[in-house]
Design an enzyme around this catalytic site. Structure first.
Site, short mmCIF file in Angstrom:
data_model
loop_
_atom_site.label_atom_id
_atom_site.label_comp_id
_atom_site.label_asym_id
_atom_site.label_seq_id
_atom_site.Cartn_x
_atom_site.Cartn_y
_atom_site.Cartn_z
N ASN A 1 0.80 -1.21 0.00
CA ASN A 1 0.00 0.00 0.00
C ASN A 1 0.84 1.27 0.00
OD1 ASN A 1 -1.70 -2.07 2.10
ND2 ASN A 1 -2.67 -1.36 0.21
N VAL B 1 1.83 7.19 0.60
CA VAL B 1 1.03 6.20 1.31
C VAL B 1 -0.39 6.20 0.76
CG1 VAL B 1 0.14 5.51 3.56
CG2 VAL B 1 2.40 6.50 3.38
N CYS B 2 -0.93 5.03 0.49
CA CYS B 2 -2.27 4.91 -0.06
C CYS B 2 -3.15 4.17 0.95
CB CYS B 2 -2.21 4.15 -1.38
SG CYS B 2 -3.79 3.83 -2.12
N ILE B 3 -3.79 4.93 1.84
CA ILE B 3 -4.76 4.29 2.73
C ILE B 3 -6.02 5.13 2.77
CG2 ILE B 3 -3.38 2.88 4.28
CD1 ILE B 3 -3.21 5.23 6.17
#
Lengths: 470, 144
Positions: B60, B67-69
């Site tokens: 992720n 950051v990909c959340i």
């Protein structure tokens, strides 16, 4: 970016951590807005029973018509003031400084272990009974009975000494925590039940409260319960459907409101929207601000989010100005003459430095390649034979000229005398092997150079694989 | 005191974080993960973005470190079409919550819509190799 120290001096709920009153942290959290993390300012209740500052929820609803907490649909017109909470927050804010002073008095008891806010399950009431309650929760938390006595002592100390310079007279008596009257320890409880007359000097304590919080003075002037609210309340502004309204009409409307009409159409819309939010939030306030104060708030918005916001950087703004066709080029050039000259001088200096470094690097390289060639020397001699030696010397000079025209190593020969670290003897073309060494390299450069000395024409083909400088 | 809402709110969060630095006892305690949070001018209405400055091999985390959340995505858009609105950004979230989410993300990757496809494949198919690579990365970041 590290915030400045004085900026960091904002009241924060973690102030209670590591004090005997750490239990007040969740209390304070309950009095703070989820959005701005500050104390509720005109708290408003949504239709889903969540509470936010009036301005926070109004601003959020302008971007997304849902509740920030539960994402239920929320209509701005259905917001209702949460007046009870407003009173509670105001009361807590007023008491906060004093409480914090009490809490921060050095204690003999160990501080409770650090814990996360969410883990606190105890809640506290404020007001008079708080004292007893607080003591019991603390004794629950801090294990070991021996500290309880110390804490009680500390508590009495703290409450009686609003100013920190106060020292307790050593007369074997204790002061009543409320009225400060001195008496024997066992008299305190009956006295509290029966004859305590209340705080002796309201003024001194309120003065100490207001020290850290500029708002508390005006707030304490307000009666605890508003019996006759809503004297002359300002009227709320209606939201505009911006897609339905033409430029001219919007400008006219904003001019009527006394707002700036500078900027693009989206900026106008955002400014109008912000004004409506500020205005309507002010209508919810217990103490509505004056119009000029609201205009000042809008000014802050303008500087941080609006037309005068730093779009990306100062340089970007300047860049936009300079590109403008009305830009005063002459004036700008004169004004910044000195900086331009400095910049040019700087650029020259760095370029020279870089060149010098390159030179040094290429010298190193040369040294290395010389070493390599030195190892290969016997072969070279076999290839070229003794007859080519004089030519080699001649070409060494020709080569330096070629390099001046072409490569980054160009100025090696020219500038070498300036370099302190350089020992001319190492690089002088005089040592007999140098000519021979140079020769293969020369052969490689010759074809690019034009006039090829006769007799050497075939040489590159043979020597290239062996002598290609890496 | 011309302070914007974003400024005041960040001061509050800064104080809270310096005084109360989050949960202890996670497997990442002791690890150092330098990262950069960029806050928009209308924070907290819009979420910040987070970028690891070191090398983080994780399904992720984009190779760039971004950051990909879900907590960092505004509720309006759902680039990955799998996030619930309730998981996404809302002004009630905070830097602390983001950091907690990132910690749990590090421990439990979500490979449904990976930012780093290679890392996600490795995580799914060759867990041992993945863990070794992560450990190596962490050690490198600590200068070991």
């Amino acid at each position: 970016m590290e915030p400045r120290n004085e900026e960091l001096d904002v009241p924060n709920l973690t102030d209670w951590l590591n004090t005997p009153l750490a239990g007040l942290m969740p209390v304070e959290q309950a009095f703070r807005c989820h959005v701005c993390k500050d104390f509720y300012n005109s708290p408003m209740l949504t239709s889903c029973n969540h509470t936010f500052c009036s301005i926070c929820i109004r601003r959020y609803l302008s971007t997304d018509p849902t509740c920030p907490l539960c994402r239920a649909k929320v209509e701005e017109v259905k917001l209702r003031g949460n007046w009870a909470l407003r009173e509670a927050v105001d009361a807590f804010v007023q008491a906060r400084d004093t409480l914090l002073q009490v809490a921060r008095k050095p204690v003999a008891a160990p501080s409770p272990p650090k814990r996360k806010a969410a883990e606190y399950d105890e809640t506290h009431t404020d007001g008079r009974e708080n004292k007893r309650h607080r003591m019991s929760t603390r004794s629950r938390r801090v294990k070991g009975g021996e500290v309880t006595a110390a804490m009680m002592r500390e508590e009495y100390d703290a409450i009686e000494s609003d100013d920190s310079t106060y020292s307790e007279p050593d007369d074997g008596l204790v002061a009543c925590p409320i009225c400060q009257k001195r008496m024997k320890v066992n008299q305190v409880d009956p006295h509290l039940e029966a004859s305590c007359v209340g705080p002796p000097d309201e003024q001194s304590s309120s003065a100490s409260r207001s020290r850290g919080n500029p708002n508390s003075n005006s707030r304490s002037a307000r009666p605890a319960v508003q019996i006759s609210p809503q004297k002359t309340r300002p009227e709320r502004l209606p939201a505009l459907a911006y897609s339905m309204i033409k430029d001219g009409a919007l400008r006219k409307k904003m001019a009527e409101l006394g707002l700036s009409t500078a900027g693009s159409r989206p900026m106008l819309e955002r400014r109008h929207q912000e004004w409506v939010i500020i205005w309507n939030a002010n209508c919810d306030s217990a103490k509505p601000k004056k119009r000029f104060e609201l205009l000042h708030d809008l000014e802050v918005w303008e500087k941080t989010m609006g037309t005068r916001a730093p779009t990306s950087s100062r340089a970007a703004i300047l860049g936009a100005q300079i590109k403008d066709k009305n830009f005063d080029r002459e004036g700008w050039a004169n004004k910044n003459k000195n900086s331009f000259q400095d910049l040019i001088a700087n650029a020259r200096r760095t370029r020279n430095q870089v060149e010098k470094q390159n030179r040094e690097a290429s010298e190193e390289q040369q040294k290395d390649s010389e070493k390599q060639r030195h190892e290969q020397l016997p072969e070279v001699m076999d290839l070229t034979g003794p007859s080519s030696q004089p030519e080699g010397k001649y070409k060494a000079e020709g080569k330096s000229k070629a390099e001046v025209e072409g490569e980054g190593e160009s100025k090696v020969e020219m500038d070498i005398p300036l370099d302190e670290g350089f020992h001319p003897a190492d690089y002088s073309p005089e040592p007999p092997h140098y000519g021979i060494l140079e020769q293969p390299k020369e052969m490689q450069y010759v074809p690019h150079q034009g006039p090829v000395p006769p007799g050497n024409a075939e040489m590159p083909i043979q020597s290239k694989p062996t002598f290609l400088p890496q | 005191m011309a302070q914007s809402t974003a400024h005041r709110r960040l001061l509050q969060e800064y104080r809270a974080l310096t005084n109360n630095p989050g949960p202890e006892g996670t497997p990442f305690e002791g690890g150092v993960f330098p990262a950069e949070l960029r806050f928009p001018k209308d924070y907290p209405l819009a979420p910040p973005s987070m970028k690891f400055l070191g090398e983080v091999w994780h399904p992720n985390v984009y190779p760039s470190g971004l950051v990909c959340i879900s907590i960092l995505h505004p509720p309006g858009d759902d680039p990955n079409h799998y996030e619930h609105a309730s998981e996404r950004w809302s002004p009630i979230q905070s830097v602390e919550k983001i950091l907690i989410s990132v910690m749990s993300m590090l421990a439990e990757p979500n490979d449904e819509s990976p930012a780093n496809v290679e890392a996600a494949k490795m995580w799914r198919d060759r867990r041992g190799e993945y863990e070794q690579k992560v450990r190596d990365g962490v050690r490198r970041m600590l200068g070991l």
